[in-house]
Design a protein around this motif. Structure first.
Motif, short mmCIF file in Angstrom:
data_model
loop_
_atom_site.label_atom_id
_atom_site.label_comp_id
_atom_site.label_asym_id
_atom_site.label_seq_id
_atom_site.Cartn_x
_atom_site.Cartn_y
_atom_site.Cartn_z
N MET A 167 0.82 -1.21 0.00
CA MET A 167 0.00 0.00 0.00
C MET A 167 0.86 1.26 0.00
N GLY A 168 2.05 1.15 0.56
CA GLY A 168 2.98 2.26 0.45
C GLY A 168 3.35 2.52 -0.99
N PHE A 169 3.59 1.44 -1.75
CA PHE A 169 3.94 1.59 -3.16
C PHE A 169 2.74 2.02 -4.00
N PHE A 170 1.56 1.57 -3.62
CA PHE A 170 0.34 2.07 -4.25
C PHE A 170 0.29 3.59 -4.14
N THR A 171 0.51 4.07 -2.93
CA THR A 171 0.49 5.52 -2.69
C THR A 171 1.62 6.21 -3.44
N ASP A 172 2.81 5.60 -3.45
CA ASP A 172 3.94 6.19 -4.16
C ASP A 172 3.61 6.44 -5.63
N ALA A 173 3.11 5.39 -6.29
CA ALA A 173 2.83 5.49 -7.72
C ALA A 173 1.70 6.47 -7.98
N TYR A 174 0.68 6.42 -7.14
CA TYR A 174 -0.44 7.35 -7.30
C TYR A 174 0.08 8.79 -7.26
N ASP A 175 0.86 9.10 -6.24
CA ASP A 175 1.33 10.48 -6.05
C ASP A 175 2.31 10.92 -7.13
N LEU A 176 3.17 10.01 -7.58
CA LEU A 176 4.18 10.39 -8.56
C LEU A 176 3.59 10.58 -9.95
N PHE A 177 2.62 9.74 -10.32
CA PHE A 177 2.16 9.73 -11.71
C PHE A 177 0.86 10.47 -11.94
N CYS A 178 0.11 10.82 -10.89
CA CYS A 178 -1.14 11.54 -11.12
C CYS A 178 -0.88 12.95 -11.66
N ILE A 179 0.34 13.45 -11.51
CA ILE A 179 0.66 14.77 -12.03
C ILE A 179 0.49 14.82 -13.55
N SER A 180 0.74 13.69 -14.23
CA SER A 180 0.65 13.69 -15.69
C SER A 180 -0.79 13.83 -16.17
N THR A 181 -1.77 13.51 -15.34
CA THR A 181 -3.17 13.63 -15.74
C THR A 181 -3.68 15.06 -15.61
N VAL A 182 -3.02 15.87 -14.79
CA VAL A 182 -3.53 17.23 -14.55
C VAL A 182 -2.56 18.32 -14.98
N ALA A 183 -1.41 17.96 -15.56
CA ALA A 183 -0.42 18.97 -15.93
C ALA A 183 -0.99 19.96 -16.94
N ARG A 184 -1.74 19.48 -17.91
CA ARG A 184 -2.31 20.39 -18.90
C ARG A 184 -3.40 21.26 -18.30
N LEU A 185 -4.13 20.72 -17.34
CA LEU A 185 -5.14 21.52 -16.65
C LEU A 185 -4.48 22.68 -15.91
N LEU A 186 -3.37 22.43 -15.27
CA LEU A 186 -2.65 23.50 -14.57
C LEU A 186 -2.22 24.59 -15.54
N GLY A 187 -1.78 24.19 -16.73
CA GLY A 187 -1.42 25.19 -17.74
C GLY A 187 -2.60 26.04 -18.15
N ARG A 188 -3.75 25.42 -18.34
CA ARG A 188 -4.95 26.17 -18.73
C ARG A 188 -5.41 27.12 -17.62
N LEU A 189 -5.29 26.66 -16.37
CA LEU A 189 -5.77 27.47 -15.25
C LEU A 189 -4.89 28.67 -14.98
N TYR A 190 -3.59 28.47 -15.02
CA TYR A 190 -2.69 29.51 -14.50
C TYR A 190 -1.80 30.19 -15.55
N TYR A 191 -1.78 29.68 -16.78
CA TYR A 191 -0.87 30.26 -17.78
C TYR A 191 -1.56 30.54 -19.11
N PHE A 192 -2.85 30.82 -19.05
CA PHE A 192 -3.58 31.17 -20.27
C PHE A 192 -3.30 32.62 -20.65
N ASP A 193 -2.92 32.82 -21.90
CA ASP A 193 -2.67 34.16 -22.45
C ASP A 193 -3.76 34.45 -23.49
N PRO A 194 -4.69 35.39 -23.18
CA PRO A 194 -5.80 35.67 -24.12
C PRO A 194 -5.32 36.10 -25.50
#
Length: 554
Positions: free
Chosen positions: A32-59
């Protein structure tokens, strides 16, 4: 390190112990420690583009916002940097203070920082990204400690016959964690899509990213604390491993008592070790004796793990870019922000379910039959083969650009099958075996440290992959690269580079021995030292019976 007669009795009983319920309990607790490790390390790839849209949008750009190169590198790589440091520190601490004593610290750190990562302060891009990176560094630090401690604990609890499968099963939880991260992203994005319908970017640039989307990535990050919270109590109830107690603390009676509480093992006699035997000089990590006995093995562990992680993390963290390049994901402007999270997560989950997870469990099923060395060698071979195929068939499989970021012609299914096969043989191969072998080769007093060094070498490779592939995969023309990035070598040439790296891992595997079916003490050379040091004790002290002490029945 010499092994006393009482120690031999305890360790022999552990090696011969039948597979019991506590073995499976330990797999779950450590896993379960490794479950958590992988979840935390790789979930960033699912939301990286969302972060760009939220905080770095140039009209003025009329394009969806993307993370600037330096921010993207930091967001993707900072947790890996923390993991690198945590592996070295907690690996060393696990040998100094004991496996069990340190084991709970890593979970506490992971729980706190998972929650804090989702509560990043402020609303400005600089404030959010700065605090997110700060907490993800310390999240990685806690994750790093789980590698050497989980591997060492499982190897020291396991019996000789099924040790490889037990350690591999702990590591296989990483695949389930990757799927869980993608699944959680799918669930959260789906809920918000229904609650806050939004048009595609090309229809309405502002409305395509609703303000409520800011909660999506925060919820996904914070959910990573839940499995760690559930596991914490059970992890703190685990006894210290008998091998650490007997070989490092040198308390045979206590080792027998602790193992007797959790495993149905029978000790005929427990013998205390003579003080003269305790005084035998033990070699350290930086000694010539260590380098002579284990230097090549440590080089083999570090080099293969480094090379594997360059390729493995490059592919995992940037799947979304690869999927876009072959047209499996539609252009960003044709989707809303939440729709993009959903589709990126779905693609990542499918690849993990079809290739990553099966690869892990193929290793679990076969590693004590086929052996570690053959599985690692075969894994690197097939990773190299399929990467070369992707390289030289890239344009034929991808097709030709036909406007709006789409590719026509080609065979996208064949591309994705070959791409998935590289993941399958990474996990039915070196991604699992590089974790297992360092937990078996080294003396008990240095086992956690050496595993931490090997794992840190792997994370150094992951850092190279995360930062290097980010730039290398960019195209050579402005239309083929993300905003703010310099010219790269393109996806095709990046695949060629990864092929060469995988081939290098194949040859470095020849530095390692096979560990299947041998006791930890035989592999580490502790049994050989036992015989040699016994001779010195008998010679120096004139002892006719080196174990001239009372025998205590259990």
């Amino acid at each position: 390190m010499a092994i006393g007669a009482g120690s031999s009795e305890v360790l022999g009983a552990l090696d011969r112990a039948k597979t019991q319920w506590y073995h499976f309990t330990t797999i779950i607790i450590a896993g379960m420690g490794f479950f958590t490790d992988a979840y935390d390390l790789f979930c960033i790839s699912t939301v990286a583009r969302l972060l760009g849209r939220l905080y770095y949008f140039d009209p003025n750009s009329h394009k969806p916002g993307v993370l600037p190169p330096n921010v993207s590198a930091a967001v993707n790589g900072v947790a890996l940097c923390g993991t690198f440091c945590g592996q070295l520190y907690f690996g060393w601490l696990g040998d100094r203070l004991g496996r069990k004593r340190v084991y709970g610290y890593t979970l506490v750190l992971m729980i706190i920082t998972s929650l804090a990562s989702g509560l990043s302060f402020g609303s400005s891009a600089k404030g959010v990204m700065s605090t997110m990176c700060f907490f993800r560094f310390w999240l990685g630090f806690g994750i790093g400690g789980d590698y050497p401690l989980s591997a060492t604990i499982m190897s020291e609890y396991a019996n000789q016959k099924t040790r490889g499968a037990f350690i591999a099963a702990v590591f296989a939880m990483q695949g389930i964690g990757i799927v869980a991260g993608a699944t959680m992203s799918i669930i959260v994005s789906s809920i918000f899509r229904r609650a806050y319908p939004s048009p595609a970017f090309e229809i309405n640039e502002i409305a395509s990213t609703p303000p409520q989307a800011d909660y999506v990535w925060r919820i996904i990050f914070m959910f990573g604390a839940l499995p760690a919270i559930v596991t914490f109590y059970y992890r703190m109830q685990m006894p210290e491993t008998a091998r650490y107690t007997a070989l490092v603390i040198k308390n045979n009676r206590r080792a027998a008592q602790e193992m007797g509480r959790v495993l149905q093992v029978q000790f005929d006699t427990i013998v205390d070790t003579p003080m003269e035997y305790h005084r035998v000089k033990e070699f350290g990590l930086f000694s010539k004796r260590f380098m002579k006995r284990h230097g090549i093995e440590l080089l083999g562990c570090t080099s293969t793990w480094f090379l594997l992680d360059v390729a493995f993390y490059s592919q995992n963290l940037f799947q979304k870019d690869i999927f876009t390049s072959v047209g499996w994901l539609p252009p960003q402007k044709t989707m809303s922000a939440l729709e993009e999270v959903f589709k990126v997560s779905r693609a990542q989950a499918l690849i993990a379910l079809c290739s990553t997870v099966p690869g892990y469990w193929f290793t679990v099923a076969t590693i004590d039959i086929v052996g570690r060395w053959i599985i690692q060698l075969g894994g690197f071979f097939f990773m190299t083969l399929f990467m070369f195929m992707l390289t030289f068939m890239y344009h034929d499989l991808r097709g030709d650009p036909c406007g709006d970021g789409k590719y026509c012609g080609g065979s996208h299914v064949a591309f994705l099958v070959l791409y998935a096969l590289t993941f399958f043989f990474a996990n039915f191969g070196p991604n699992a075996t590089t974790f297992i072998i360092p937990a078996e080769l080294f003396p008990a007093r240095l086992r956690s440290t050496c595993h931490g060094i090997s794992a840190a070498a792997g994370k150094a490779g992951a850092i190279v992959g995360a930062f290097g592939f980010l730039y290398a995969a960019q195209g050579k023309t402005p239309s083929s690269r993300d905003k703010g990035y310099p010219n790269g070598i393109g996806i095709k040439n990046a695949f060629l580079l990864l092929s060469v790296i995988n081939l290098s891992g194949f040859f470095c595997t020849f530095l390692l021995p096979e560990t299947k079916g041998r006791s930890l003490e035989d592999l580490s050379g502790e049994n050989d030292e036992d015989q040699r040091d016994l001779h010195h004790i008998v010679t120096d002290h004139g002892m006719k019976q080196p174990w001239n002490l009372a025998v205590h029945p259990v």
